[in-house]
Scaffold this motif. Sequence first.
Motif, mmCIF file in Angstrom:
data_model
loop_
_atom_site.group_PDB
_atom_site.id
_atom_site.type_symbol
_atom_site.label_atom_id
_atom_site.label_comp_id
_atom_site.label_asym_id
_atom_site.label_seq_id
_atom_site.Cartn_x
_atom_site.Cartn_y
_atom_site.Cartn_z
ATOM 1 N N THR A 1 -7.438 78.583 12.412
ATOM 2 C CA THR A 1 -5.984 78.430 12.391
ATOM 3 C C THR A 1 -5.535 77.140 13.062
ATOM 4 O O THR A 1 -4.589 76.485 12.603
ATOM 5 C CB THR A 1 -5.313 79.645 13.053
ATOM 6 O OG1 THR A 1 -5.671 80.818 12.308
ATOM 7 C CG2 THR A 1 -3.798 79.498 13.071
ATOM 8 N N LYS A 2 -6.202 76.741 14.123
ATOM 9 C CA LYS A 2 -5.806 75.526 14.838
ATOM 10 C C LYS A 2 -5.943 74.274 13.970
ATOM 11 O O LYS A 2 -5.368 73.243 14.288
ATOM 12 C CB LYS A 2 -6.612 75.382 16.125
ATOM 13 C CG LYS A 2 -6.136 76.331 17.207
ATOM 14 C CD LYS A 2 -6.861 76.074 18.513
ATOM 15 C CE LYS A 2 -6.254 76.903 19.625
ATOM 16 N NZ LYS A 2 -6.876 76.619 20.924
ATOM 17 N N LYS A 3 -6.642 74.370 12.858
ATOM 18 C CA LYS A 3 -6.790 73.249 11.924
ATOM 19 C C LYS A 3 -5.617 73.159 10.945
ATOM 20 O O LYS A 3 -5.484 72.175 10.226
ATOM 21 C CB LYS A 3 -8.081 73.400 11.119
ATOM 22 C CG LYS A 3 -9.342 73.426 11.959
ATOM 23 C CD LYS A 3 -10.547 73.758 11.084
ATOM 24 C CE LYS A 3 -11.785 74.030 11.914
ATOM 25 N NZ LYS A 3 -12.903 74.505 11.073
ATOM 26 N N LYS B 1 9.031 77.955 9.443
ATOM 27 C CA LYS B 1 8.677 79.171 8.702
ATOM 28 C C LYS B 1 7.686 78.881 7.576
ATOM 29 O O LYS B 1 6.798 79.684 7.300
ATOM 30 C CB LYS B 1 9.926 79.849 8.148
ATOM 31 C CG LYS B 1 9.611 81.196 7.507
ATOM 32 C CD LYS B 1 10.840 81.992 7.250
ATOM 33 C CE LYS B 1 10.602 83.361 6.657
ATOM 34 N NZ LYS B 1 9.401 83.621 5.943
ATOM 35 N N ALA B 2 7.816 77.732 6.946
ATOM 36 C CA ALA B 2 6.881 77.385 5.867
ATOM 37 C C ALA B 2 5.452 77.311 6.391
ATOM 38 O O ALA B 2 4.516 77.772 5.718
ATOM 39 C CB ALA B 2 7.287 76.064 5.229
ATOM 40 N N HIS C 1 0.191 80.061 6.717
ATOM 41 C CA HIS C 1 -0.869 80.658 7.539
ATOM 42 C C HIS C 1 -1.197 82.075 7.074
ATOM 43 O O HIS C 1 -2.364 82.438 6.938
ATOM 44 C CB HIS C 1 -0.426 80.660 9.006
ATOM 45 C CG HIS C 1 -1.256 81.510 9.901
ATOM 46 N ND1 HIS C 1 -2.597 81.271 10.121
ATOM 47 C CD2 HIS C 1 -0.936 82.588 10.654
ATOM 48 C CE1 HIS C 1 -3.064 82.177 10.963
ATOM 49 N NE2 HIS C 1 -2.072 82.982 11.295
ATOM 50 N N THR C 2 -0.162 82.859 6.792
ATOM 51 C CA THR C 2 -0.395 84.269 6.447
ATOM 52 C C THR C 2 -1.060 84.456 5.085
ATOM 53 O O THR C 2 -1.565 85.546 4.803
ATOM 54 C CB THR C 2 0.909 85.084 6.502
ATOM 55 O OG1 THR C 2 1.831 84.571 5.539
ATOM 56 C CG2 THR C 2 1.511 85.050 7.897
ATOM 57 N N VAL C 3 -1.079 83.417 4.255
ATOM 58 C CA VAL C 3 -1.763 83.519 2.962
ATOM 59 C C VAL C 3 -3.057 82.698 2.931
ATOM 60 O O VAL C 3 -3.708 82.623 1.889
ATOM 61 C CB VAL C 3 -0.839 83.124 1.777
ATOM 62 C CG1 VAL C 3 0.337 84.083 1.682
ATOM 63 C CG2 VAL C 3 -0.371 81.691 1.889
ATOM 64 N N SER C 4 -3.422 82.112 4.073
ATOM 65 C CA SER C 4 -4.666 81.331 4.126
ATOM 66 C C SER C 4 -5.869 82.254 3.942
ATOM 67 O O SER C 4 -5.813 83.450 4.254
ATOM 68 C CB SER C 4 -4.773 80.582 5.456
ATOM 69 O OG SER C 4 -4.924 81.503 6.525
ATOM 70 N N ALA C 5 -6.954 81.700 3.451
ATOM 71 C CA ALA C 5 -8.160 82.492 3.191
ATOM 72 C C ALA C 5 -8.694 83.132 4.472
ATOM 73 O O ALA C 5 -9.082 84.313 4.466
ATOM 74 C CB ALA C 5 -9.227 81.611 2.547
ATOM 75 N N ARG D 1 -8.886 87.193 5.260
ATOM 76 C CA ARG D 1 -10.196 87.803 5.478
ATOM 77 C C ARG D 1 -10.315 88.437 6.867
ATOM 78 O O ARG D 1 -10.804 89.567 6.988
ATOM 79 C CB ARG D 1 -11.279 86.732 5.301
ATOM 80 C CG ARG D 1 -12.696 87.218 5.541
ATOM 81 C CD ARG D 1 -13.722 86.132 5.259
ATOM 82 N NE ARG D 1 -13.473 84.886 5.952
ATOM 83 C CZ ARG D 1 -13.814 84.639 7.228
ATOM 84 N NH1 ARG D 1 -14.410 85.574 7.928
ATOM 85 N NH2 ARG D 1 -13.563 83.468 7.775
ATOM 86 N N ILE D 2 -9.850 87.752 7.908
ATOM 87 C CA ILE D 2 -10.117 88.185 9.281
ATOM 88 C C ILE D 2 -9.107 89.209 9.792
ATOM 89 O O ILE D 2 -9.488 90.186 10.450
ATOM 90 C CB ILE D 2 -10.175 86.965 10.226
ATOM 91 C CG1 ILE D 2 -11.310 86.030 9.803
ATOM 92 C CG2 ILE D 2 -10.361 87.412 11.680
ATOM 93 C CD1 ILE D 2 -11.299 84.669 10.501
ATOM 94 N N VAL D 3 -7.832 89.024 9.518
ATOM 95 C CA VAL D 3 -6.811 89.921 10.073
ATOM 96 C C VAL D 3 -7.003 91.375 9.631
ATOM 97 O O VAL D 3 -6.891 92.284 10.460
ATOM 98 C CB VAL D 3 -5.389 89.391 9.785
ATOM 99 C CG1 VAL D 3 -4.331 90.418 10.165
ATOM 100 C CG2 VAL D 3 -5.175 88.087 10.548
ATOM 101 N N PRO D 4 -7.333 91.654 8.383
ATOM 102 C CA PRO D 4 -7.615 93.050 8.028
ATOM 103 C C PRO D 4 -8.822 93.627 8.786
ATOM 104 O O PRO D 4 -8.838 94.823 9.104
ATOM 105 C CB PRO D 4 -7.893 92.994 6.521
ATOM 106 C CG PRO D 4 -7.139 91.798 6.054
ATOM 107 C CD PRO D 4 -7.279 90.807 7.175
ATOM 108 N N GLU D 5 -9.795 92.791 9.084
ATOM 109 C CA GLU D 5 -10.945 93.257 9.876
ATOM 110 C C GLU D 5 -10.506 93.625 11.291
ATOM 111 O O GLU D 5 -10.942 94.641 11.833
ATOM 112 C CB GLU D 5 -12.045 92.191 9.915
ATOM 113 C CG GLU D 5 -12.763 91.997 8.598
ATOM 114 C CD GLU D 5 -13.440 93.270 8.111
ATOM 115 O OE1 GLU D 5 -14.161 93.917 8.910
ATOM 116 O OE2 GLU D 5 -13.249 93.624 6.931
ATOM 117 N N ILE D 6 -9.656 92.801 11.893
ATOM 118 C CA ILE D 6 -9.112 93.115 13.220
ATOM 119 C C ILE D 6 -8.318 94.417 13.142
ATOM 120 O O ILE D 6 -8.420 95.272 14.031
ATOM 121 C CB ILE D 6 -8.239 91.954 13.745
ATOM 122 C CG1 ILE D 6 -9.115 90.730 14.047
ATOM 123 C CG2 ILE D 6 -7.458 92.387 14.990
ATOM 124 C CD1 ILE D 6 -8.345 89.457 14.339
ATOM 125 N N GLY D 7 -7.557 94.575 12.085
ATOM 126 C CA GLY D 7 -6.738 95.769 11.905
ATOM 127 C C GLY D 7 -7.525 97.059 11.870
ATOM 128 O O GLY D 7 -7.016 98.121 12.253
#
Length: 94
Positions: free
Chosen positions: A29-31, A59-60, A65-69, A73-79
């Motif tokens: 994300t920092k990239k 906001k853009a 960010h929320t649609v980045s690959a 991939r990672i946020v659902p795993e955290i969830g």
Amino acid sequence: MLTVIAKGLFHEYDLQNVIALYQELISETKKEKGCLSYELYQDIDNPCILTMLEAWENKASLDAHTVSAHFQRIVPEIGKFRLEKDLHVYTKLA
């Protein structure tokens, strides 16, 4: 500028796995264009509470960010590990 505060509660036995996922998410994300800050914090009284503090140019940038690959991939795993969540997005007034 937008600030995101995303707090989650996790089981103690899942923390190492969750933190590793967050570390990967943070690194990618920092990239991203528009990411001003993206940091993970642990509550000092309850280490099972992890909080992401994020700052975005606009906001853009946050929407991208929320649609980045990596996010997709990672946020659902955290969830899968999260017991509770609290998410707020703020705009700076002063």
